[in-house]
Enzyme design. Structure first.
Site, PDB file in Angstrom:
ATOM      1  N   ASP A   1      24.560   0.258   3.171  1.00 28.40           N
ATOM      2  CA  ASP A   1      24.866   1.696   2.742  1.00 28.40           C
ATOM      3  C   ASP A   1      26.566   1.832   3.161  1.00 28.40           C
ATOM      4  O   ASP A   1      26.906   3.104   2.960  1.00 28.40           O
ATOM      5  CB  ASP A   1      24.272   2.697   3.444  1.00 28.40           C
ATOM      6  CG  ASP A   1      24.415   3.013   4.900  1.00 28.40           C
ATOM      7  OD1 ASP A   1      24.892   1.656   5.561  1.00 28.40           O
ATOM      8  OD2 ASP A   1      24.281   3.814   5.470  1.00 28.40           O
ATOM      9  N   GLU A   2      27.305   0.957   3.316  1.00 27.80           N
ATOM     10  CA  GLU A   2      28.767   1.207   3.950  1.00 27.80           C
ATOM     11  C   GLU A   2      29.618   0.050   3.227  1.00 27.80           C
ATOM     12  O   GLU A   2      29.204  -0.961   3.052  1.00 27.80           O
ATOM     13  CB  GLU A   2      28.834   0.799   5.297  1.00 27.80           C
ATOM     14  CG  GLU A   2      28.421   1.899   6.087  1.00 27.80           C
ATOM     15  CD  GLU A   2      28.649   1.859   7.571  1.00 27.80           C
ATOM     16  OE1 GLU A   2      29.634   1.363   7.882  1.00 27.80           O
ATOM     17  OE2 GLU A   2      27.670   2.178   8.424  1.00 27.80           O
TER      18      GLU A   2
ATOM     19  N   ASP B   1      30.494   5.663   3.265  1.00 23.98           N
ATOM     20  CA  ASP B   1      29.108   5.736   4.228  1.00 23.98           C
ATOM     21  C   ASP B   1      28.305   6.725   3.274  1.00 23.98           C
ATOM     22  O   ASP B   1      28.642   7.795   3.102  1.00 23.98           O
ATOM     23  CB  ASP B   1      29.307   6.093   5.539  1.00 23.98           C
ATOM     24  CG  ASP B   1      28.232   5.913   6.318  1.00 23.98           C
ATOM     25  OD1 ASP B   1      28.337   5.799   7.371  1.00 23.98           O
ATOM     26  OD2 ASP B   1      27.197   5.880   5.866  1.00 23.98           O
ATOM     27  N   MET B   2      27.407   5.929   2.576  1.00 26.75           N
ATOM     28  CA  MET B   2      26.523   6.887   1.942  1.00 26.75           C
ATOM     29  C   MET B   2      25.626   7.703   2.764  1.00 26.75           C
ATOM     30  O   MET B   2      25.226   7.267   3.785  1.00 26.75           O
ATOM     31  CB  MET B   2      25.502   5.819   1.184  1.00 26.75           C
ATOM     32  CG  MET B   2      26.092   4.914   0.055  1.00 26.75           C
ATOM     33  SD  MET B   2      26.911   5.904  -1.285  1.00 26.75           S
ATOM     34  CE  MET B   2      25.681   6.277  -2.218  1.00 26.75           C
TER      35      MET B   2
END
Length: 342
Positions: free
Chosen positions: A105-106, A8-9
């Site tokens: 983003d994941e 996860d960013m």
DNA sequence: TCTGGGGTCCTCTTTCTC
DNA sequence: TCTGGAGAAAGAGGACCC
């Protein structure tokens, strides 16, 4: 033994903007809508400095502005975030070919066939992502997707959490039920009334009782999830099921031309994307949200799957005609479903 | 007062067909 | 021809995700 990693960013949109505009570092930054906090829109991402003022994702921009008027408000730049997203996903594929995209983003990565210790892989991935994107991420590793995702959320930002077999009771059960994927605000509130607040308390509810409250499908899901059980495989390829466009007006409107004009425009945009991606659609749904936030949909099925603008626009206007437009309208949208690949 | 946009999936109800 | 039932498909709404 399965081993799944979830990445996860950290504050992704805000982090990309900070990298582009180094002067933003240490300032509260809010990304959302058009970037104008006096216009309608919600917060997509706030950096950690902005979160200290109580700003959260999904909060109206106007509310965020009241909490922190001196924050920097920026428009969402999806193209740039998608570009960076591709870069970090390419890094992940270097470590394992089995990757599941979970939004921008994941991602999940299947590590089952890899010999290296979990912590070493995670550290290497974090270093590589940092090197090629300049951004930090949080990683969780566990025996399945459900636990890996919970793990990646446990030590943010720049976290690394490994959930081992036997850790469920000690590390997962104390967490609030809301941490379970699939438990949103409605289910959380319902469970609170039982009363069930933690995942461990959920695990103490008999299966029949959960099925009674939530139905067969969701009842079984909650029963398994509360025990950390999840057999779901990584999905490495999928086809879209629908393509949609919607817009919220800056001011609620009861002007038919405004509503119809926007519907025509949105339908055009959706059909353009439908064609570009090489699909035909079988159903058309129009969505209206009124000024009291009540949402209605009206749908119609086409005689044959179509990607023709005239046919789809005609269907959309047929749906629009089925609404009782007495109240002011705040949102209009169109969805093309039942997609078939050409 | 305020509450985006793009999706998926599930459930319930209605409508169609045999 | 009328009626009813079963099952599928369509339609509507809602919860949830990022």
């Amino acid at each position: 033994m399965r081993r799944v990693l979830h990445v996860d960013m950290d504050a992704f949109f805000a982090a990309v903007e900070e990298r582009r505009h180094p002067d933003l570092k240490n300032k509260p930054v809010v990304i959302g809508g058009s970037g104008d906090p006096t216009r309608r829109g919600v917060v997509s991402t706030a950096n950690y400095a902005a979160r200290e003022f109580g700003i959260r994702s999904a909060m109206p921009l106007m509310t965020a502005y009241k909490l922190c008027p001196h924050a920097v408000f920026l428009a969402v730049d999806m193209e740039e975030y998608a570009r960076v997203s591709e870069v970090f996903k390419k890094v992940l594929r270097e470590f394992s070919p089995v990757m599941e995209d979970v939004g921008i983003d994941e991602a999940f990565l299947d590590l089952s066939g890899i010999d290296k210790p979990s912590e070493q892989i995670a550290r290497e991935i974090k270093e590589r992502i940092k090197a090629v994107t300049g951004l930090s991420c949080s990683i969780g590793i566990a025996a399945n997707k459900l636990l890996a995702k919970i793990a990646s959320d446990m030590q943010k930002p720049d976290g690394l959490t490994i959930i081992a077999d036997g850790d469920v009771e000690g590390r997962i059960w104390p967490l609030p039920v809301r941490k379970l994927w699939g438990v949103g605000p409605k289910t959380e509130a319902y469970l609170k009334g039982l009363p069930v607040n933690t995942i461990g308390e959920l695990a103490s509810v008999p299966l029949e009782e959960l099925v009674g409250h939530f139905g067969t499908s969701y009842g079984h899901y909650l029963y398994d999830a509360s025990r950390g059980l999840d057999e779901s495989p990584l999905v490495t390829h999928w086809e879209p099921k629908s393509i949609s466009r919607e817009t919220t007006f800056q001011k609620d409107s009861d002007h038919w031309q405004t509503i119809a004009g926007n519907l025509a425009r949105l339908t055009g945009e959706a059909v353009t994307e439908l064609k570009e991606r090489g699909y035909r659609g079988k159903s058309v749904t129009v969505k209206i949200r009124f000024n009291d936030f009540k949402t209605q949909t009206r749908a119609t099925t086409l005689d044959d799957p179509a990607d023709n603008l005239e046919i789809i626009r005609k269907a959309a206007f047929h749906c629009l005609g089925k609404f009782d437009l007495k109240k002011k309208v705040r949102l209009v949208g169109v969805r093309i479903g039942g997609l078939i690949k050409l």
